[in-house]
Enzyme design. Structure first.
Site, PDB file in Angstrom:
ATOM      1  N   TYR A  14       0.857  -1.186   0.000  1.00 18.62           N
ATOM      2  CA  TYR A  14       0.000   0.000   0.000  1.00 18.62           C
ATOM      3  C   TYR A  14       0.894   1.238   0.000  1.00 18.62           C
ATOM      4  CZ  TYR A  14      -3.365   3.488   1.630  1.00 18.62           C
ATOM      5  OH  TYR A  14      -4.152   4.605   1.735  1.00 18.62           O
ATOM      6  N   GLU A  54      -3.168   7.539  -4.367  1.00 22.70           N
ATOM      7  CA  GLU A  54      -3.116   6.260  -3.642  1.00 22.70           C
ATOM      8  C   GLU A  54      -2.956   5.092  -4.606  1.00 22.70           C
ATOM      9  OE1 GLU A  54      -6.061   4.750  -0.269  1.00 22.70           O
ATOM     10  OE2 GLU A  54      -6.624   3.960  -2.235  1.00 22.70           O
TER      11      GLU A  54
END
Ligand code: GDP
Ligand code: MN
Length: 392
Positions: free
Chosen positions: A101, A189
């Protein structure tokens, strides 16, 4: 403004962040056409302005073009967070070894940007953040000082990442930081940021939110990630044709009657060593004008050296189709090789018209024979070109 995943990925690509190959489409047939390019195995993803699609069944893997069709049919038109799915992204499947992530976001408490990374990315990142907050490394981003590469490495190390993958991940993080500032973003993101079995790093998903107040500043750049820039596809849509441009290195243009025959022709081209440049299904009820438009669109597809027109006169009429093809030959004198395989209603009249233009016509042969002949002709053209060069 919340960008669609495919838009975010185009901006990632321009920024040098690796993304999977793929294409955004609006119909199940087009999805199947794209899947052929990746030997049938693709991931099909609903394009909506919200996350959590995986858990809602809006991200699915298909293993054959047929499956790509049914999966896409099941996704298009569904409603997710009030938005109806109108587009899907069809991508090559990446072989996942690990899901990480990485994000740059605005911390609402401090009003400052913060970098967030974790070695436990994927669909359960919220749960990871709640249950094991230490697995999510937070790093405040100082906006007035340069973000140095060693910082990026430090952050990933803190998340437990080491070894040969570290420089690749650090490069991606640096590019994300640059993009964040460059685009006046609220959020950049990547979840999951995938490490593949071959140790490549790929952004399998992308979320990008740009400050509405700064949109005017980035108008040109954001327009580049819109499908409107794909002129040929728009032109085809207006003409009522189903067209998808595929491999930019593809050398064989395809025009076929019916989605099934189009896919089979693509398969045959690939099998015999050619590269399909596009998918085009004429559909039924084709006029001479529409056939001419189809041919002109495929002729404009970059890199096309040869075109196979593989049609059947059932609903359509061979003479009408031949008239459309002839018009383009007479008016445009195209340089690409064009071969026609055509049978059915008014076939004799159609064949005669094409043969008058010296086009090779396959009357009773198979698709494989037609494709092979086209490839042979292109091979001979190439040889001749080389010999000409040597003699001059
Ligand atoms: P989201 O749920 O809206 O965030 O959608 P994602 O794009 O993140 O996809 C959800 C999940 O699908 C990912 O976490 C992956 O596990 C899986 N996924 C997405 N793309 C691929 C792929 O190319 N290969 C494999 N094996 N899984 C994928
Ligand atoms: Mn995701």
């Amino acid at each position: 403004m919340y960008l669609y995943e495919y838009e975010a990925k185009r901006l990632f690509d321009r920024a040098g962040i690796p993304i999977p190959r793929g294409k955004v489409v609006t119909t199940a047939t087009e999805a199947a056409a794209v899947s052929v390019q990746f030997k049938g195995r693709v991931v099909i993803k609903a394009q909506v302005q919200a996350g959590g699609r995986g858990k809602a069944g809006l991200v699915k893997i298909a293993s054959t073009p047929h499956e790509a069709t049914t999966v896409t049919q099941g996704i298009l038109g569904r409603t997710f967070h009030g938005e109806q799915v109108a587009k899907v992204l069809v991508e090559e499947v990446v072989d996942i070894a690990q899901e990480l992530y990485a994000a740059i976001a605005l911390d609402t408490a401090s009003g400052l940007p913060v970098i967030l990374v974790s070695s436990r990315g994927g669909m359960d990142i919220e749960q990871v953040a709640q249950e094991t907050p230490e697995a999510l490394v937070r790093f405040p981003l100082e906006i007035l000082t340069t973000f140095h590469p060693f910082r990026a490495r430090e952050i990933w190390r803190e998340a437990g990442i080491n070894g040969e993958i570290l420089p690749k991940l650090s490069a991606v993080l640096e590019k994300m930081v640059n993009l964040f500032f460059h685009l006046d973003a609220y959020t950049v993101e990547i979840n999951p940021l995938v490490v593949t079995r071959e140790n490549r790093v790929v952004a399998a998903d992308g979320k990008l939110i740009v400050d509405d107040a700064a949109l005017a500043k980035h108008e040109e750049e954001l327009a580049l990630c819109r499908p409107a820039s794909e002129g040929l596809e728009d032109e085809a849509k207006k003409a009522g044709l189903s067209y998808v441009s595929l491999d930019p290195e593809g050398n064989i243009g395809i025009i076929a009657g019916g989605a099934g025959l189009s896919l089979a022709t693509m398969d045959t081209v690939t099998m015999l060593g050619g590269k399909p440049a596009n998918f085009l299904d004429t559909g039924g009820g084709i006029s001479a004008e529409k056939m001419a438009q189809a041919l002109r669109i495929v002729l404009q597809t970059p890199n096309v050296k040869g075109i196979i027109i593989n049609v059947f006169g059932g609903i359509n009429n061979c003479l009408t189709m031949a008239q459309g093809i002839s018009r383009v030959i007479d008016e445009d004198s195209p340089r690409a090789r064009i071969l026609v395989k055509m049978r059915g209603h008014s076939q004799e009249e159609g064949w005669a018209l094409l043969e008058k233009r010296r086009l090779p016509v396959i009357k009773y042969g198979t698709t494989a024979e037609a494709v092979q002949l086209l490839l042979d002709l292109l091979g001979a053209d190439r040889l001749e070109g080389e010999q000409l060069c040597r003699s001059c």
